[in-house]
Design a protein around this motif. Structure first.
Motif, PDB file in Angstrom:
ATOM      1  N   ILE A  31       0.862  -1.190   0.000  1.00  0.00           N
ATOM      2  CA  ILE A  31       0.000   0.000   0.000  1.00  0.00           C
ATOM      3  C   ILE A  31       0.894   1.234   0.000  1.00  0.00           C
ATOM      4  CG2 ILE A  31      -1.794   1.274   1.222  1.00  0.00           C
ATOM      5  CD1 ILE A  31      -2.720  -1.350   2.443  1.00  0.00           C
ATOM      6  N   THR A  32       1.024   1.856  -1.143  1.00  0.00           N
ATOM      7  CA  THR A  32       1.901   3.015  -1.276  1.00  0.00           C
ATOM      8  C   THR A  32       1.434   3.889  -2.432  1.00  0.00           C
ATOM      9  OG1 THR A  32       4.174   3.735  -1.752  1.00  0.00           O
ATOM     10  CG2 THR A  32       3.476   1.640  -2.700  1.00  0.00           C
ATOM     11  N   ALA A  33       1.726   5.179  -2.321  1.00  0.00           N
ATOM     12  CA  ALA A  33       1.385   6.112  -3.402  1.00  0.00           C
ATOM     13  C   ALA A  33       2.523   6.268  -4.386  1.00  0.00           C
ATOM     14  CB  ALA A  33       1.041   7.480  -2.806  1.00  0.00           C
ATOM     15  N   GLU A  34       3.666   5.657  -4.087  1.00  0.00           N
ATOM     16  CA  GLU A  34       4.869   5.916  -4.877  1.00  0.00           C
ATOM     17  C   GLU A  34       4.738   5.491  -6.333  1.00  0.00           C
ATOM     18  OE1 GLU A  34       7.376   7.704  -3.839  1.00  0.00           O
ATOM     19  OE2 GLU A  34       6.396   7.919  -1.898  1.00  0.00           O
ATOM     20  N   ASN A  35       3.933   4.466  -6.607  1.00  0.00           N
ATOM     21  CA  ASN A  35       3.799   3.983  -7.983  1.00  0.00           C
ATOM     22  C   ASN A  35       2.739   4.750  -8.780  1.00  0.00           C
ATOM     23  OD1 ASN A  35       5.744   2.013  -7.508  1.00  0.00           O
ATOM     24  ND2 ASN A  35       4.230   0.561  -6.729  1.00  0.00           N
ATOM     25  N   ASN A  36       2.046   5.696  -8.124  1.00  0.00           N
ATOM     26  CA  ASN A  36       1.007   6.490  -8.787  1.00  0.00           C
ATOM     27  C   ASN A  36       1.440   7.945  -8.880  1.00  0.00           C
ATOM     28  OD1 ASN A  36      -0.550   4.177  -8.759  1.00  0.00           O
ATOM     29  ND2 ASN A  36      -1.675   4.757  -6.922  1.00  0.00           N
ATOM     30  N   ASN A  37       0.804   8.702  -9.772  1.00  0.00           N
ATOM     31  CA  ASN A  37       0.963  10.150  -9.723  1.00  0.00           C
ATOM     32  C   ASN A  37       0.339  10.659  -8.426  1.00  0.00           C
ATOM     33  OD1 ASN A  37       2.263  10.527 -12.174  1.00  0.00           O
ATOM     34  ND2 ASN A  37       0.344  10.665 -13.325  1.00  0.00           N
ATOM     35  N   TYR A  38       0.991  11.598  -7.768  1.00  0.00           N
ATOM     36  CA  TYR A  38       0.432  12.162  -6.541  1.00  0.00           C
ATOM     37  C   TYR A  38       0.967  13.576  -6.357  1.00  0.00           C
ATOM     38  CZ  TYR A  38       4.929  11.146  -4.257  1.00  0.00           C
ATOM     39  OH  TYR A  38       6.254  11.103  -3.921  1.00  0.00           O
ATOM     40  N   PHE A  39       0.345  14.308  -5.474  1.00  0.00           N
ATOM     41  CA  PHE A  39       0.842  15.623  -5.088  1.00  0.00           C
ATOM     42  C   PHE A  39       0.676  15.792  -3.591  1.00  0.00           C
ATOM     43  CE2 PHE A  39      -3.589  16.056  -6.285  1.00  0.00           C
ATOM     44  CZ  PHE A  39      -4.148  16.890  -5.322  1.00  0.00           C
ATOM     45  N   GLN A  40       1.522  16.603  -2.981  1.00  0.00           N
ATOM     46  CA  GLN A  40       1.460  16.877  -1.549  1.00  0.00           C
ATOM     47  C   GLN A  40       0.377  17.913  -1.291  1.00  0.00           C
ATOM     48  OE1 GLN A  40       3.136  15.415   0.901  1.00  0.00           O
ATOM     49  NE2 GLN A  40       4.545  14.184  -0.356  1.00  0.00           N
ATOM     50  N   ASP A  41      -0.382  17.720  -0.205  1.00  0.00           N
ATOM     51  CA  ASP A  41      -1.505  18.624   0.031  1.00  0.00           C
ATOM     52  C   ASP A  41      -1.884  18.630   1.505  1.00  0.00           C
ATOM     53  OD1 ASP A  41      -3.403  20.455  -0.798  1.00  0.00           O
ATOM     54  OD2 ASP A  41      -4.855  18.971  -1.464  1.00  0.00           O
ATOM     55  N   PHE A  42      -2.649  19.637   1.867  1.00  0.00           N
ATOM     56  CA  PHE A  42      -3.310  19.720   3.171  1.00  0.00           C
ATOM     57  C   PHE A  42      -4.533  18.815   3.108  1.00  0.00           C
ATOM     58  CE2 PHE A  42      -6.774  21.869   5.556  1.00  0.00           C
ATOM     59  CZ  PHE A  42      -6.240  21.815   6.845  1.00  0.00           C
ATOM     60  N   LEU A  43      -4.621  17.824   4.009  1.00  0.00           N
ATOM     61  CA  LEU A  43      -5.723  16.866   3.975  1.00  0.00           C
ATOM     62  C   LEU A  43      -6.877  17.234   4.890  1.00  0.00           C
ATOM     63  CD1 LEU A  43      -3.808  13.443   3.929  1.00  0.00           C
ATOM     64  CD2 LEU A  43      -4.377  14.969   2.033  1.00  0.00           C
ATOM     65  N   GLY A  44      -6.596  18.016   5.922  1.00  0.00           N
ATOM     66  CA  GLY A  44      -7.672  18.378   6.844  1.00  0.00           C
ATOM     67  C   GLY A  44      -7.135  18.624   8.232  1.00  0.00           C
ATOM     68  N   ARG A  45      -8.065  18.703   9.169  1.00  0.00           N
ATOM     69  CA  ARG A  45      -7.702  18.997  10.553  1.00  0.00           C
ATOM     70  C   ARG A  45      -8.392  18.020  11.479  1.00  0.00           C
ATOM     71  NH1 ARG A  45      -8.886  24.545  11.004  1.00  0.00           N
ATOM     72  NH2 ARG A  45      -6.881  24.852  10.011  1.00  0.00           N
ATOM     73  N   GLY A  46      -7.620  17.420  12.370  1.00  0.00           N
ATOM     74  CA  GLY A  46      -8.162  16.509  13.368  1.00  0.00           C
ATOM     75  C   GLY A  46      -8.086  17.109  14.750  1.00  0.00           C
ATOM     76  N   LEU A  47      -8.466  16.319  15.757  1.00  0.00           N
ATOM     77  CA  LEU A  47      -8.426  16.819  17.130  1.00  0.00           C
ATOM     78  C   LEU A  47      -7.017  17.200  17.557  1.00  0.00           C
ATOM     79  CD1 LEU A  47     -10.846  14.543  19.202  1.00  0.00           C
ATOM     80  CD2 LEU A  47     -11.097  16.971  18.676  1.00  0.00           C
ATOM     81  N   SER A  48      -6.026  16.529  16.977  1.00  0.00           N
ATOM     82  CA  SER A  48      -4.645  16.779  17.380  1.00  0.00           C
ATOM     83  C   SER A  48      -3.867  17.617  16.377  1.00  0.00           C
ATOM     84  CB  SER A  48      -3.930  15.442  17.614  1.00  0.00           C
ATOM     85  OG  SER A  48      -4.515  14.741  18.694  1.00  0.00           O
ATOM     86  N   GLY A  49      -4.572  18.351  15.519  1.00  0.00           N
ATOM     87  CA  GLY A  49      -3.889  19.283  14.633  1.00  0.00           C
ATOM     88  C   GLY A  49      -4.100  18.994  13.164  1.00  0.00           C
ATOM     89  N   ASN A  50      -3.303  19.681  12.327  1.00  0.00           N
ATOM     90  CA  ASN A  50      -3.427  19.555  10.880  1.00  0.00           C
ATOM     91  C   ASN A  50      -2.888  18.215  10.387  1.00  0.00           C
ATOM     92  OD1 ASN A  50      -4.522  22.104  10.723  1.00  0.00           O
ATOM     93  ND2 ASN A  50      -2.602  23.105  10.175  1.00  0.00           N
TER      94      ASN A  50
END
Length: 451
Positions: A226-245
């Motif tokens: 299970i990895t994103a390395e073999n796919n196209n991807y970009f770094q992003d802000f995913l959201g905010r949880g109880l313990s931060g971003n």
């Protein structure tokens, strides 16, 4: 350490007329077998009206939470709580634990469902607040405490939740439905599915998370493939949880399957390991199944029987789209806005004159407070960054429409438009007003190699 004190927080109302024959800590429907509750659907998230101790509030319905959590408290709210205990909560995010108070014996009412003795966690950290992200007041989250006492039907298309007493509920024959076994950990539901990553079809165990607006989260694990390395991807802000971003990679996977239901080209996030290190401690958990997928089904949750029933709805074949602008907006406070007011047409004697003869009018204005939509993140190498937009810029207009005339989700929907669509923004930066223009781009557009 336990202690007793009174906190002015909400008005505490003791309802002597209420029957206390209900089991402690359980919801019930006095005199009814079922109840229907309308909800708001904001960015795929379900927002319900909830009454606590006589005060009407709005809560997110979040299957990823155990006991209700109350936050976004203002000085105008007041409640008297007794026998309060300090505890520390941890959720997704890159920060530390959050201090909270645990309060018992609170009166909850959701639709006609009541609980006369509900335990509640109260968080005072003002950073934990979903209101800026959704653009409407949200005061807390509730999940297991409601689901455990009913068979719960969710219709995302009609924006209705039905609470059904278990003893009187009858499942209708449904050839197009699929039923899944649920497993539970810390009162949170998990379901098994399959993901297609490249040429590999992998089984995954996923938390069902109605409180996340994404489609699918996967926890990277090289040992499992299970990895994103073999796919196209970009770094992003995913959201905010109880313990931060939470930050991480956004990508697409070829397919996601739940028995006979198969979704293709599914938006998938791979959160940074630092934000999910505590979530990964749950044995065999591989990620989360979230609301962008869940909204494509009519759903029946039956916690006591540990089963989930799904049926496709009209959203099923909708395209999975990403924010193609690179802008993350939140509502931060208000702006003073000057608006022109259209006066009635009057003649020279001050009489109403619909025929516009001998008109004498005076142009007037009114000033009011309107929502201020502020850029909180600009994705690296995105169209927004290339156009010069910065964190802290305040949106005034988008494609000729005043921002305050639009809901936050209407603005963000514009950023998910077709590749090549032109976006024209007017923004306020300090004392300057700046016009910015850019085109939406394919987020997976391959970068050209330098010569």
């Amino acid at each position: 350490m336990k202690y007793t004190r009174k906190i002015d927080f909400f008005t505490w109302i003791i309802l002597f007329s209420m029957s206390f024959s209900f089991a402690q800590g359980e919801f019930n429907l006095p005199g009814k077998q079922k109840d229907k509750i309308k909800f708001q659907l904001i960015n795929n998230l379900i927002v319900l009206p909830v009454e606590i101790n006589g005060v009407e509030l709005s809560f997110l319905l979040d299957t990823g939470v155990g006991k209700p959590i109350l936050f976004n408290i203002t000085n105008t709210d007041s409640l008297k709580m007794n026998n309060v205990e300090t505890i520390f909560l941890r959720g997704l995010g890159e920060g530390e634990t959050v201090r909270a108070l645990r309060s018992k014996n609170n009166f909850f009412k959701i639709g006609d469902a009541v609980n006369v003795s509900q335990e509640l966690y109260v968080v005072f950290d003002q950073e934990i607040n979903f209101t800026p992200m959704l653009g409407i007041p949200v005061h807390g989250i509730i999940g297991y405490s409601l689901f455990k006492d009913f068979i719960v039907e969710i219709n995302y298309k009609s924006k209705v939740i039905k609470l059904n007493k278990r003893e009187s509920y009858t499942y209708k024959p449904c050839r197009k439905c699929e039923t899944f076994a649920l497993s539970f950990h810390n009162n949170k539901p998990y379901v098994d599915g399959e993901v297609t990553l490249g040429e590999d079809v992998l089984p995954v165990k996923l938390l069902i998370d109605t409180g996340s607006s994404d489609a699918l989260w996967l926890f990277e694990d090289d040992n499992l493939g299970i990895t994103a390395e073999n796919n196209n991807y970009f770094q992003d802000f995913l959201g905010r949880g109880l313990s931060g971003n939470v930050h991480g990679k956004r990508s697409k996977i070829s397919a996601f399957r739940l028995k006979d239901f198969t979704l293709k080209n599914v938006n998938t996030a791979f959160p940074d390991s630092s934000a999910i290190k505590h979530a990964k401690r749950i044995v065999d958990r591989n990620g989360s199944l979230s609301a962008e997928i869940l909204r494509r089904f009519n759903i029946i949750f039956d916690y006591k029987s540990a089963k989930l029933t799904l049926k496709k709805n009209g959203n099923f074949n909708a395209e999975f789209r990403y924010n193609r602008s690179g802008i993350v907006l939140e509502q931060h406070g208000f702006r003073l806005v000057k608006e022109s007011v259209k006066n009635k047409s009057l003649d020279n004697y001050g009489r109403s004159n619909e025929d516009n003869i001998n008109i004498s009018t005076v142009k007037s204005y009114r000033v009011g407070l309107k929502p201020a939509y502020t850029i909180i993140e600009v994705r690296q190498n995105s169209p927004a960054q290339k156009a010069g937009l910065l964190e802290g810029d305040v949106l005034i207009s988008i494609n000729g429409k005043q921002a305050y005339e639009l809901k936050l989700q209407e603005v963000t929907r514009c950023f998910r438009g077709k590749v090549g669509k032109t976006i024209r923004l007017k923004i306020e930066r300090g004392n300057k007003v700046i016009n910015v223009e850019f085109q939406l781009e394919d987020v997976f557009k391959k970068k050209e190699l330098p010569n």
